[in-house]
Design an enzyme around this catalytic site. Structure first.
Site, short mmCIF file in Angstrom:
data_model
loop_
_atom_site.label_atom_id
_atom_site.label_comp_id
_atom_site.label_asym_id
_atom_site.label_seq_id
_atom_site.Cartn_x
_atom_site.Cartn_y
_atom_site.Cartn_z
N ASP A 122 37.64 147.12 24.01
CA ASP A 122 37.56 147.09 25.47
C ASP A 122 36.10 146.82 25.87
O ASP A 122 35.29 147.74 25.90
CB ASP A 122 38.06 148.46 25.98
CG ASP A 122 38.00 148.58 27.48
OD1 ASP A 122 37.37 147.74 28.14
OD2 ASP A 122 38.58 149.55 28.00
N GLU A 176 30.13 131.06 26.37
CA GLU A 176 28.77 130.54 26.63
C GLU A 176 28.25 129.74 25.42
O GLU A 176 28.18 130.25 24.30
CB GLU A 176 27.82 131.70 26.96
CG GLU A 176 26.49 131.20 27.49
CD GLU A 176 25.58 132.34 27.95
OE1 GLU A 176 26.08 133.34 28.47
OE2 GLU A 176 24.36 132.20 27.77
N LYS A 232 21.54 141.60 29.40
CA LYS A 232 22.66 140.64 29.50
C LYS A 232 22.74 139.81 28.22
O LYS A 232 23.82 139.56 27.67
CB LYS A 232 22.47 139.74 30.74
CG LYS A 232 23.64 138.83 31.05
CD LYS A 232 23.62 137.53 30.28
CE LYS A 232 24.82 136.69 30.61
NZ LYS A 232 24.92 135.49 29.77
N HIS A 257 19.46 125.99 24.65
CA HIS A 257 20.61 126.17 25.53
C HIS A 257 21.20 124.83 25.96
O HIS A 257 22.40 124.61 25.86
CB HIS A 257 20.18 126.99 26.76
CG HIS A 257 21.32 127.34 27.64
ND1 HIS A 257 22.26 128.30 27.28
CD2 HIS A 257 21.70 126.86 28.84
CE1 HIS A 257 23.16 128.38 28.24
NE2 HIS A 257 22.85 127.52 29.19
C1 MEV Z 1 21.58 133.97 28.68
O1 MEV Z 1 22.97 134.16 28.62
C2 MEV Z 1 20.86 135.15 28.11
C3 MEV Z 1 19.34 135.12 28.23
O2 MEV Z 1 18.96 134.91 29.60
C4 MEV Z 1 18.84 136.44 27.73
C5 MEV Z 1 17.37 136.68 27.95
O3 MEV Z 1 16.79 136.13 28.89
O4 MEV Z 1 16.84 137.51 27.19
C6 MEV Z 1 18.77 133.97 27.44
#
Ligand code: MEV
Length: 439
Positions: free
Chosen positions: A296, A86, A280, A393
């Protein structure tokens, strides 16, 4: 129907497997074969090593291996290895690490290192009788595994406890032999499972040769012996803190930032939809270091998500507090990691990752991985409550889009310069690129 059944695939040679796959599934078999072979390592010995990690290896699957420098963790400075696809993750980790570098860095604490495993079994008899019996024969479990645990004991680990758990209120006649282990610097899965399988044999033998049980009671049924990837007692905490006034950004005041940040964390504590995305983002940082160090990541993911749901609702793995003018932000996560065994001595790049971290103990690696997760979450929340996430991003994603469009190096440089102060959306990148081509 797409596909065709094949018997004995694993017995074919690598070349035969590739032929079969290409001829049956690829639109252009020759191109497909060439691609698989192009991804082989130039050194045959290294390739063989990779071939032997799993069954039916045909080629390698590359992930970028990047590094995030300037992680000050417990007053030492680390450059963290990160394997991830990513675009913005490594950049975000490095930015957060630099931000906290001059604000005391990350402080970590190992809360525990216990791992657990179970022999799941069925017993048709009086539970008190079984309870007393297990307590009386406990030593047999240790004696019968003495050879298996010898090396681990020399390193300071081994079996810590064995107890009977009565689960009959949830499932008729279902019991567990729950064992707790210390596996020091190894993740310990094979060690734990080997011990558990021996425990099941010991249990059966002891019950069957005891005159205390009826014939029916002697017929215990072993359902399975397996470690648990849920390791709430193999737990690490990492924290950052600073005076509130040090948190002002170009876009918002320190007070507004802290207020919004705190609210954002709170939202992730009470709202599972947000908690999932919040965690996530944390796993972006955790998995990348876990993969780079040959651990792992599926086990880590499973444990972290169960831990996040331990209250009965899925919640944020991080938390924050503002008190007496000080902002504190922390993470608490179960991380059953290893720094010996598994891939750590086998995979050449993993070996290098351990070397650059100073060949850490498992405990030290737990702190680094937790810091990486916390850094990632700080970076994401900081962007979310100020500029929005897309700015950083899409900046990182720009090159992916340009690569998809087939841009040359020169065109990429021009486009990066063009979008320097803008948040590029996909359509704008395509339009900008087409304009550039037609200019
Ligand atoms: C993207 O991989 C992760 C985010 O969505 C985490 C978040 O929203 O805190 C940017």
């Amino acid at each position: 129907m797409l596909g065709t059944y094949i018997k004995g695939f694993s017995k074919l040679t690598k070349a035969e497997k590739i032929d079969w796959l290409a001829n049956n599934y690829f639109e252009n078999p020759e191109e497909g074969k060439a691609l698989l072979q192009n991804y082989w390592h130039a050194d045959a010995k290294t390739q063989k090593l990779h071939d032997e990690f799993i069954e039916n290896t045909l080629t390698n699957y590359y992930l970028p291996f990047g590094v995030a420098p300037n992680f000050k963790i417990d007053d030492e400075i680390f450059t963290l290895p990160m394997a991830i696809e990513e675009s913005s993750v490594v950049a975000a980790a490095a930015k957060s690490a630099s931000f906290w570098f001059n604000r005391g860095g990350f402080k970590t604490e190992i809360i525990g290192t216990k791992k657990v495993g179970h022999v799941h079994f069925v017993y048709y008899g009086d539970s008190n009788k079984l309870w007393e019996f297990i307590n009386e024969i406990k030593n047999k479990f240790y004696e019968d595994t003495a050879d298996i645990t010898e090396n681990m004991r020399k390193r300071g680990g081994g079996i810590q406890d064995i107890m009977l758990i009565d689960k009959t209120f949830e499932e008729p006649n279902y019991y567990q032999l729950k064992a707790t282990f210390e596996t020091v610097d190894s993740m310990g899965a094979n060690f734990i499972n080997t011990c558990l399988e021996q425990f099941s044999q010991t249990l059966q033998r002891e019950i069957q040769t005891s005159d205390r049980f009826t014939e029916e009671e002697k017929q215990i049924q072993i359902i399975m012996c397996i470690l648990s990837n849920y390791t709430p007692e193999c737990l690490v905490r990492a924290e950052v803190s600073c005076p509130i006034e040090e948190l002002a950004t170009d876009d918002v005041s320190a007070e507004e930032f802290v207020q919004k940040f705190e609210r954002a964390v709170h939202v992730a504590r009470i709202e599972p939809y947000r908690a999932t995305t919040h965690n996530k983002g944390i796993m972006n940082g955790i998995d990348a270091v876990v993969i780079a160090t040959g651990n792992d990541f599926r086990a880590i993911e499973a444990a972290c998500h169960t831990y996040a749901a331990r209250s009965g609702q899925y919640r944020s793995l991080t938390d924050c507090e503002v008190k007496d003018g000080v902002f504190r932000f922390w993470i608490e996560v179960p991380l059953a990691l290893g720094t010996v065994g598994g891939l750590t001595k086998l995979h050449p790049v993993v070996k290098l990752a351990h070397e650059m971290l100073g060949r850490p103990s498992a405990k030290k690696l737990m702190g680094m991985v937790a810091a990486s997760g916390l850094a990632q979450n700080f970076g994401a929340l900081r962007a979310l409550v100020t500029t929005g996430i897309q700015k950083g991003h899409m900046k990182m994603h720009l090159l992916n889009v340009l690569n998809q469009l087939g841009a040359t190096e020169e065109e990429k440089q021009q486009m990066v310069a063009y979008f320097k102060d803008k948040v590029p959306h996909y359509n704008e990148i395509v339009k900008g690129y087409n304009d550039l081509k037609n200019a």
